[in-house]
Scaffold this motif. Structure first.
Motif: not given
Lengths: 112, 119
Positions: A19-25
């Protein structure tokens, strides 16, 4: 506007899956982090990237692989999920290496 | 050895009263920063207050103040006039070294203190 966002917020999956988790700032920060919060609420750093370069890898199993395509994004891919990976994963960012962290809302991962 | 120690697993306070949450730290680095975060039951991490090791005065942010005692290596959080919404987990954290330091900006967290505010 959300400063640090993560998707998904909840992730329920079977043991052995990937699985993958995405993060954006959108804060313009140049340093991003992944933290893991276990069932006892203890927060521990996993990885840190500065300007897309990996600078901290805190003895995390090889099954965890971070990827930073650009300064605003830091994704976390997990292979062969195990029961012990169940936790809340927080993405965070900071401006440079001498300031505090701004956290995302967290992703609650449950491995069945 | 623990770098950040919060010795109070849980604290109770009456609404409108003040409460102090304890935090001690361990570092040999002369340059460091101390942070407090609040984590309500909804789960997000909310930054409250920051104290730099070279700051001469204790940090304050609204109802939050940091009682910084450098020689004792303590950085206690004081919440004045507690409100029901203050009920949450509170984390103390430390960053060692300034920009260019070997910590690369990471924060090390304590175990947390659960604060319950009674009406």
């Amino acid at each position: 506007d959300t400063a640090v966002s993560q998707t998904p917020k909840y992730l329920v999956t079977q043991m052995g899956n990937d699985k993958s988790i995405k993060c954006e700032q959108n804060l313009g920060h140049d340093t991003m982090y992944w933290y893991k919060q276990d069932s006892k609420k203890f927060l521990k750093i996993m990885f840190s990237y500065n300007n897309k370069e990996l600078i901290i890898n805190e003895t995390v199993p090889n099954r965890f692989s971070p990827k930073s395509p650009d300064k605003a994004h830091l994704n976390l891919h997990i292979n062969s999920l195990e029961l012990g990976d169940s936790a809340v994963y927080f993405c965070a960012s900071s401006q440079g290496l001498a300031s505090g962290l701004f956290f995302g809302p967290g992703t609650r991962l449950t491995v069945l | 050895a623990q770098k950040i120690t919060q010795t109070q697993p849980g604290m109770f306070v009456q609404e409108k009263e003040a409460v102090t949450l304890d935090c001690t730290y361990d570092t040999s680095d002369p340059s460091y920063g101390l942070f407090w975060y609040k984590q309500p039951s909804s789960g997000e991490m909310i930054f409250l207050i920051y104290q730099g090791s070279y700051d001469q005065q204790n940090a304050t942010e609204g109802r939050y103040s940091l009682n910084f005692q450098k020689a004792r290596k303590s950085a206690n959080l004081v919440i004045s006039a507690s409100q029901l919404g203050d009920s949450a987990m509170y984390f103390c954290a430390m960053r060692e070294g300034g920009a260019g330091g070997t910590s690369y900006g990471k924060l090390t967290f304590g175990q947390g203190t659960i604060l319950t505010v009674h009406p």
